[in-house]
Motif scaffolding. Structure first.
Motif, PDB file in Angstrom:
ATOM      1  N   GLY A  91       0.844  -1.316   0.224  1.00 24.72           N
ATOM      2  CA  GLY A  91      -0.080   0.062  -0.114  1.00 24.72           C
ATOM      3  C   GLY A  91       0.879   1.334   0.016  1.00 24.72           C
ATOM      4  N   GLN A  92       0.666   2.034  -1.039  1.00 28.02           N
ATOM      5  CA  GLN A  92       1.553   3.292  -1.228  1.00 28.02           C
ATOM      6  C   GLN A  92       0.793   4.504  -1.296  1.00 28.02           C
ATOM      7  OE1 GLN A  92       3.646   1.771  -4.719  1.00 28.02           O
ATOM      8  NE2 GLN A  92       5.158   0.847  -3.503  1.00 28.02           N
ATOM      9  N   ILE A  93       1.285   5.494  -0.341  1.00 23.58           N
ATOM     10  CA  ILE A  93       0.546   6.780  -0.329  1.00 23.58           C
ATOM     11  C   ILE A  93       1.640   7.961  -0.446  1.00 23.58           C
ATOM     12  CG2 ILE A  93      -1.008   8.066   1.375  1.00 23.58           C
ATOM     13  CD1 ILE A  93      -1.655   5.774   2.491  1.00 23.58           C
ATOM     14  N   ILE A  94       1.258   8.684  -1.470  1.00 25.81           N
ATOM     15  CA  ILE A  94       2.451   9.913  -1.933  1.00 25.81           C
ATOM     16  C   ILE A  94       1.614  11.071  -1.795  1.00 25.81           C
ATOM     17  CG2 ILE A  94       3.530   8.123  -3.346  1.00 25.81           C
ATOM     18  CD1 ILE A  94       2.199   9.348  -5.926  1.00 25.81           C
ATOM     19  N   PRO A  95       2.602  12.196  -1.748  1.00 32.42           N
ATOM     20  CA  PRO A  95       2.297  13.636  -1.488  1.00 32.42           C
ATOM     21  C   PRO A  95       1.974  14.390  -3.143  1.00 32.42           C
ATOM     22  CG  PRO A  95       4.536  13.403  -1.481  1.00 32.42           C
ATOM     23  CD  PRO A  95       4.249  11.978  -1.765  1.00 32.42           C
ATOM     24  N   TRP A  96       1.748  15.619  -2.870  1.00 28.59           N
ATOM     25  CA  TRP A  96       1.457  16.357  -4.039  1.00 28.59           C
ATOM     26  C   TRP A  96       2.599  17.174  -4.661  1.00 28.59           C
ATOM     27  CZ3 TRP A  96       2.973  20.837  -2.255  1.00 28.59           C
ATOM     28  CH2 TRP A  96       2.563  21.348  -0.871  1.00 28.59           C
ATOM     29  N   ASN A  97       3.942  17.137  -4.128  1.00 27.29           N
ATOM     30  CA  ASN A  97       5.005  18.056  -4.599  1.00 27.29           C
ATOM     31  C   ASN A  97       5.683  17.305  -5.673  1.00 27.29           C
ATOM     32  OD1 ASN A  97       5.973  15.981  -2.639  1.00 27.29           O
ATOM     33  ND2 ASN A  97       7.558  17.203  -1.976  1.00 27.29           N
ATOM     34  N   PHE A  98       5.761  15.942  -5.893  1.00 31.14           N
ATOM     35  CA  PHE A  98       6.360  15.655  -7.209  1.00 31.14           C
ATOM     36  C   PHE A  98       5.706  14.346  -7.499  1.00 31.14           C
ATOM     37  CE2 PHE A  98       9.921  17.809  -4.988  1.00 31.14           C
ATOM     38  CZ  PHE A  98      10.755  18.240  -6.224  1.00 31.14           C
ATOM     39  N   PRO A  99       4.501  14.570  -7.867  1.00 25.81           N
ATOM     40  CA  PRO A  99       3.315  13.457  -8.130  1.00 25.81           C
ATOM     41  C   PRO A  99       3.880  12.120  -8.812  1.00 25.81           C
ATOM     42  CG  PRO A  99       2.481  15.491  -8.476  1.00 25.81           C
ATOM     43  CD  PRO A  99       3.717  15.808  -8.339  1.00 25.81           C
ATOM     44  N   LEU A 100       4.397  12.330 -10.051  1.00 28.19           N
ATOM     45  CA  LEU A 100       4.655  11.260 -10.724  1.00 28.19           C
ATOM     46  C   LEU A 100       6.089  10.705 -10.316  1.00 28.19           C
ATOM     47  CD1 LEU A 100       3.867   9.706 -13.386  1.00 28.19           C
ATOM     48  CD2 LEU A 100       5.573  11.044 -14.708  1.00 28.19           C
TER      49      LEU A 100
END
Ligand code: NAD
Ligand code: MN
Length: 511
Positions: A188-197
């Protein structure tokens, strides 16, 4: 409030108080002499405009599906405040569907000959390269970062991460000698908005290379490139269920963290949410890696090559509107060069261009969201109130609509000031001074965070001595914010644990 403006823009000064900044000799101002036009570039808008659907479903088990929740939320272009598309909000039941798909896909995927898994990663990387322009434009429209950043930094690095990990897929035994690495399972991986790709690539590429399957959630303000990535997975024939993309906000993230069918959580984001996740995962068998906030120190010694250092410092904090977890947000300057550095910093900053992220000449784009702009404004108010001296030296005009913040820096900052201690995540720099290397090291290490640091000096012996004694996962020497898939990235203390990239990053995805 005490503020200092650049001498060229003295008409803007609100108080005229120059604080610790000595009066400087008048300079020949070519920009003013030419009526402000001599060095201005003509607009250079990016011309590619990719198709954007009115709405995007969830990518589960190889196809786009409607959310069971029936809920959709808008993704905004922060430079115009216009709605770009409606994004599906995944409920707990939707997350469950995605986890089941990932579980079902696991035996076949992890059982593939490693070389075949590597081929899929190469295909993803090549297809991302082919669609690079489109991905860069989407990243810029959805998140507000300048097109030159997404085009020259984010997207090429994201591709490079897939190429790099494609190479590891059939060489894991060499990465972990003497062991027989097995996949962890469903991640399960959750990421932020600063470097989306790029954050997606940091998470998905090593997971797939090691034979895991994934359920990934992008940040709610920047879902579009993750959804294009889902299209790419389908296009290159990645077996269904290996990659699942569920969109939504904190509640969707929580459903991932709390799901029993997940073997590992990888999170990048705020320290606050990271701590909540650590608590939720502690009583379970789930593995965890956290990449959290930072308040990184840039240390500039009197023997440094100053113009080079100024360029690196500017890039280290104002690049990407300061939305960088490892931003060099605290600048420690050796006392003998403090005035010179402040002068040079002001000069360079006066020419930064803030504005349309789609213009190829823009240096500083839009703040990612209204909420983040409010957070930054709160810190500016605190900085002024607590007695630091704000240098509003960037004179760029701002568009009428959208979320904008002119880059600035503070001098006269005390270690106890809020702006010296807390992560601002915006284009705001705290400048402080030091006398000896010992003092620089102890002040730099005096932070709950430990993500990155920069050291600027011409002396090789000083570089290695200081770098070794800084509590930071990454130390850049005479440069800043340089990334490479071969180099592990991660922090100490409240900046999290675990590494992403390099051989070290593979450990998190192997048993
Ligand atoms: P955040 O931690 O709230 O969000 C990061 C991701 O976690 C998003 O995908 C979000 O939807 C998800 N999330 C939110 N609440 C969750 C929960 N309870 N359980 C599981 N997932 C959850 O960060 P943010 O709101 O985007 O930004 C707030 C602050 O975080 C910023 O101001 C900055 O200080 C920090 N930040 C750090 C990084 C980094 O790269 N280290 C990146 C972005 C933001
Ligand atoms: Mn958006």
């Amino acid at each position: 409030m005490r503020t200092v403006t650049h001498p060229e823009h003295e008409h803007d000064a609100t108080t005229g108080d120059k604080g610790m900044n000595k009066a400087r000799p008048a300079r020949l101002d070519l920009r003013a002499a030419s009526g402000g036009g001599l060095f201005d570039y003509a607009p250079a808008p990016e011309s590619v405009r990719p198709d954007i659907a009115d709405r995007y479903g969830l990518f589960i088990d190889g196809s786009f599906v409607e959310p069971g929740s029936g809920n959709w939320f808008p993704s905004i272009n922060p430079a115009t405040e216009g709605t770009m598309s409606m994004i599906a909000e995944a409920s707990t039941a939707d997350v469950d569907r995605a986890v089941k798909a990932a579980r079902e896909a696991l035996p076949a995927w992890s059982g593939l000959p490693a070389k075949e898994r590597g081929k899929y990663l190469y295909r993803i990387a090549r297809r991302m390269q082919e669609r690079a322009r489109e991905l860069a434009v989407l990243e810029t429209l959805d998140g507000g970062k300048p097109i030159k950043e997404s085009r020259d930094v984010d997207v090429p690095l994201a591709c490079a991460h897939f190429f790099y990990h494609a190479g590891w897929a059939d060489k894991l035994k060499f990465a972990l000698p003497g062991r027989d690495p097995k996949p962890v399972g469903v991640c399960g991986q959750i990421i932020p908005w600063n470097f989306p790709l790029l954050m997606l690539a940091w998470k998905i590429a090593p997971a797939l290379a090691c034979g895991n399957t994934v359920v990934l959630k992008p940040a709610e303000t920047t879902s579009l490139t993750a959804l294009r990535f889902a299209e790419i997975c389908a296009e290159i024939g990645l077996p269904k269920g290996v990659v699942n993309i569920v969109t939504g906000a904190g509640e969707t993230g929580r459903a991932i963290v709390e799901h029993d069918g997940i073997d590992k959580i990888a999170f990048t984001g705020s320290t606050q949410v990271g701590k909540m996740i650590a608590k939720a995962v502690a009583p379970t068998n789930k593995r965890l890696t956290l990449e959290l906030g930072g308040k990184s120190a840039n240390i500039i010694f009197e023997d440094a090559s100053l113009d080079q250092a100024i360029e690196g410092i500017i890039e280290g904090i104002y690049f990407n509107q300061g939305h960088v977890c490892c931003a060099g947000s605290r600048l420690f300057v050796q006392e003998s060069i403090l005035d010179t550095v402040i002068d040079k910093l002001s000069d360079r900053m006066s020419s930064l261009r803030v504005g349309d992220p789609m213009d190829k000449n823009t240096d500083v784009g839009a703040i990612n969201s209204k909420e983040q702009l409010a957070t930054i404004s709160k810190y500016l108010t605190l900085g002024d109130k607590e007695g630091a001296v704000r240098h509003d030296v960037c004179n760029s005009s701002l568009p009428d609509k959208g979320f904008w913040c002119r880059p600035c820096f503070y001098s006269g900052v005390q270690p106890s000031h809020t702006i010296a201690r807390e992560e601002i995540f915006g284009p705001v720099l705290a400048v402080m001074s030091f006398r000896t290397p010992e003092e620089a090291i102890s002040r730099a290490n005096n932070s709950p965070y430990g993500l990155a640091a920069g050291v600027w000096t011409d002396k090789g012996s000083k570089i290695f001595d200081v770098a070794r004694r800084l509590d930071a996962g990454i130390v850049w020497l005479n440069t800043y914010n340089k990334f490479d898939p071969t180099s592990p990235f991660g922090g100490y203390k409240e900046s999290g644990f675990g590494r992403e990239g390099g051989r070290h990053g593979l450990l998190a995805y192997c048993r």
